[in-house]
Design a protein around this motif. Structure first.
Motif, PDB file in Angstrom:
ATOM      1  N   TRP A 187       0.827  -7.765  -5.251  1.00  0.00           N
ATOM      2  CA  TRP A 187       1.607  -6.793  -5.975  1.00  0.00           C
ATOM      3  C   TRP A 187       1.143  -5.249  -5.594  1.00  0.00           C
ATOM      4  O   TRP A 187       2.131  -4.637  -5.438  1.00  0.00           O
ATOM      5  CB  TRP A 187       1.535  -7.045  -7.429  1.00  0.00           C
ATOM      6  N   LEU A 204       3.375  -1.295  -3.508  1.00  0.00           N
ATOM      7  CA  LEU A 204       3.537   0.302  -4.096  1.00  0.00           C
ATOM      8  C   LEU A 204       4.019   1.338  -3.120  1.00  0.00           C
ATOM      9  O   LEU A 204       3.985   1.072  -1.842  1.00  0.00           O
ATOM     10  CB  LEU A 204       2.029   0.819  -4.224  1.00  0.00           C
ATOM     11  N   SER A 205       4.784   2.197  -3.839  1.00  0.00           N
ATOM     12  CA  SER A 205       5.468   3.411  -3.177  1.00  0.00           C
ATOM     13  C   SER A 205       5.346   4.563  -3.757  1.00  0.00           C
ATOM     14  O   SER A 205       4.767   4.454  -4.888  1.00  0.00           O
ATOM     15  CB  SER A 205       7.208   3.036  -3.007  1.00  0.00           C
ATOM     16  N   GLU A 251       7.036   6.440  -5.164  1.00  0.00           N
ATOM     17  CA  GLU A 251       7.774   6.509  -6.269  1.00  0.00           C
ATOM     18  C   GLU A 251       7.314   6.177  -7.492  1.00  0.00           C
ATOM     19  O   GLU A 251       7.753   6.206  -8.731  1.00  0.00           O
ATOM     20  CB  GLU A 251       9.220   6.372  -6.160  1.00  0.00           C
ATOM     21  N   ASP A 252       6.495   5.058  -7.484  1.00  0.00           N
ATOM     22  CA  ASP A 252       6.090   3.992  -8.459  1.00  0.00           C
ATOM     23  C   ASP A 252       5.059   4.945  -9.591  1.00  0.00           C
ATOM     24  O   ASP A 252       4.147   5.468  -8.845  1.00  0.00           O
ATOM     25  CB  ASP A 252       5.168   2.973  -7.846  1.00  0.00           C
ATOM     26  N   SER A 263       5.245   1.063 -13.843  1.00  0.00           N
ATOM     27  CA  SER A 263       5.991   0.007 -13.321  1.00  0.00           C
ATOM     28  C   SER A 263       5.046  -0.318 -12.061  1.00  0.00           C
ATOM     29  O   SER A 263       5.298  -1.438 -11.310  1.00  0.00           O
ATOM     30  CB  SER A 263       7.082   1.173 -12.560  1.00  0.00           C
ATOM     31  N   GLY A 264       4.063   0.213 -11.391  1.00  0.00           N
ATOM     32  CA  GLY A 264       3.426  -0.090 -10.297  1.00  0.00           C
ATOM     33  C   GLY A 264       2.008  -0.602 -10.518  1.00  0.00           C
ATOM     34  O   GLY A 264       1.269  -1.314  -9.701  1.00  0.00           O
ATOM     35  N   THR A 324      -1.647   0.833   0.357  1.00  0.00           N
ATOM     36  CA  THR A 324      -1.161  -0.616   0.379  1.00  0.00           C
ATOM     37  C   THR A 324      -1.616  -1.633   1.519  1.00  0.00           C
ATOM     38  O   THR A 324      -1.930  -2.685   1.441  1.00  0.00           O
ATOM     39  CB  THR A 324       0.407  -0.437   0.415  1.00  0.00           C
TER      40      THR A 324
END
Length: 478
Positions: free
Chosen positions: A363, A367-368, A370-371, A375-376, A453
């Motif tokens: 998961w 990640l991005s 913006e997370d 949410s992340g 990531t």
């Protein structure tokens, strides 16, 4: 179980009386467990409590990025590399005596670290912390077998496993709180606790019989030097690429030293790593699963801290508090494990736990920039915390249940070695993956998150490998 046949003991056998020599003047199980677990917590915290403070340490002592990395890795390398020798010391000198000496040395090294004014001074203190932790830690786990029997031992081991599993994550939380005052407090905080533990241990813990024996110094030196060379090479690759001459020399030195270690152990009369400990199927599978799982989790902790501070802009206190859900889940699941272990068996729990860690890290690999936290990160924190809490106690129970009580020091020493060398090597591998994915001069943003990531994906591979070992190798009966 006899140590020679590789069969895993049933819970009744695991509860067999331990070897003891001198009973303490009074028996207070709660205080006894508090001393043993307190030592393990203090040692475990130091693997990660410094992580949050690294930016402040860099600024305060003027360290380079490479020097900063060694402040973290030197502790785990000295710790993991000398644990087996520490386990032997407990057998020869008595586990209570060795345990107390290790705590005293760790306390002194922590004081020296907090007073450091130069980078070399702090590095030396971190090495001394690792050495003293290696003296105390194997006896800590073995003292549970000495001081507790039957169901009380299973309950004590569950608390010990909870602290072991949550120590690194809890260190993040403690590091954030302490660093708000000064980075020096991540070292000073050990001093009062260490003094209290060193004073209580000789008074309340049962001593074991001293056994004659010799120390396999050559084996300990070869294994520690080999792992240090390997971690050094991996860190060099992360910063300078696979064509770096020093990295290649490090890999070559690691291969020679680790091969030499294996040769020394085959010939040694009293090896620091008794090779028979790696022969029983369930015991060997438990060691390997523990190594891979911790490699995944410890490496992830480092980059989670970086994500919180570099990407989300959290301060030390807020970044440390962000790990609270992980800590809570680890403690909650470990408390439940002793109740379900007799019904489900160790294999089922280890499979479930490693699967949760793998899913959580997978998961995180999505990640991005913006997370946000909710949410992340929150979901993966819960999964990784629960998975680690479910897995660690059954693995420790399987390892200790597969040997006679007088061999518990050696078996627990190998278990601790797998734990900390796995954490050190896993961190180095994830740093290498991150460095290969991030271009030189990148600033916080998309490129840095891409490197993180990639590191989380590598951690998920470690956790998936642990899951495969649990599924296809581990066969411990209920």
């Amino acid at each position: 179980m006899s140590a020679s046949n590789g069969r895993t003991a049933a819970p009744e056998e695991f509860a067999a009386p331990a070897e003891a020599a001198a009973p303490p003047p009074h028996h207070r199980p709660g205080i006894i467990l508090a001393v043993i677990v307190g030592c393990q917590l203090m040692i475990g915290l130091d693997t990660s409590v410094v992580t949050i403070a690294l930016p402040q340490i860099r600024d305060g002592l003027g360290l380079s990025t490479g020097g900063l990395a060694w402040i973290q890795n030197s502790y785990m390398l000295a710790f993991g590399g000398l644990l087996l020798l520490g386990g032997r010391a407990g057998d020869v000198f008595g586990r209570r005596r060795t345990f107390t000496a290790g705590i005293g040395l760790f306390t002194a090294a922590s004081l020296a670290g907090g007073l450091a004014t130069e980078g070399w001074w702090l590095l030396a203190a971190r090495v001394a912390q690792g050495v003293s932790a290696a003296i105390a830690a194997p006896s800590a786990m073995a003292l549970i077998a000495t001081n507790f029997q039957g169901g009380a031992r299973v309950r004590a081991l569950s608390v010990f496993s909870a602290v072991t599993g949550a120590g690194a994550a809890l260190g993040m939380l403690a590091g954030g709180v302490l660093t708000e005052a000064s980075w020096r407090w991540v070292f000073f905080v050990n001093v009062p606790f260490g003094v209290v533990l060193a004073m209580l241990a000789p008074r309340i813990l049962t001593e074991t019989r001293r056994r004659s024996g010799r120390f396999d110094v050559a084996g300990a030196v070869a294994s520690t030097a080999g792992m240090t060379a390997l971690v050094y090479a991996l860190i060099r690759v992360g910063s300078d690429g696979w064509g770096d001459g020093r990295a290649l020399a490090g890999f070559a030195a690691a291969a020679v030293l680790l091969a030499g270690f294996a040769a020394v152990e085959r010939r040694a009369g009293e090896p620091v790593l008794p090779l028979w400990l790696l022969t029983g199927r369930d015991r060997a599978a438990s060691y390997l699963t523990q190594f891979l799982l911790v490699a995944a989790m410890f490496g992830a902790y480092f980059f989670l801290t970086q994500y919180l501070q570099q990407v989300l802009g959290y301060g030390p206190l807020r970044a440390g508090a962000a790990f609270l859900p992980m800590v809570v889940m680890q403690f909650a699941t470990v408390r439940a494990v002793p109740r379900v272990l007799p019904r489900l068996g160790a294999r089922t729990l280890v499979v479930a736990g490693t699967a949760l860690v793998a899913i959580g890290l997978l998961w995180l690999s999505g990640l991005s920039p913006e997370d946000g936290y909710a949410s992340g990160l929150l979901g993966p924190f819960v999964l990784v915390g629960a998975g680690g809490g479910i897995s660690i106690m059954p693995l420790n129970a399987t390892i200790l249940g597969s040997v006679e009580p007088e061999q518990s020091g050696a078996a627990s020493g190998v278990a601790q070695t797998m734990l900390w060398t796995g954490g050190s090597l896993g961190s180095a591998v994830l740093v290498t993956v991150h460095g290969s994915a991030v271009p030189d001069g990148a600033v916080p943003g998309g490129a840095v998150v891409e490197g993180m990531t990639a590191a989380f994906a590598a951690g998920a591979v470690f956790a998936a490998a642990a899951l495969l070992v649990a599924l296809f190798v581990l066969r411990v009966r209920r």
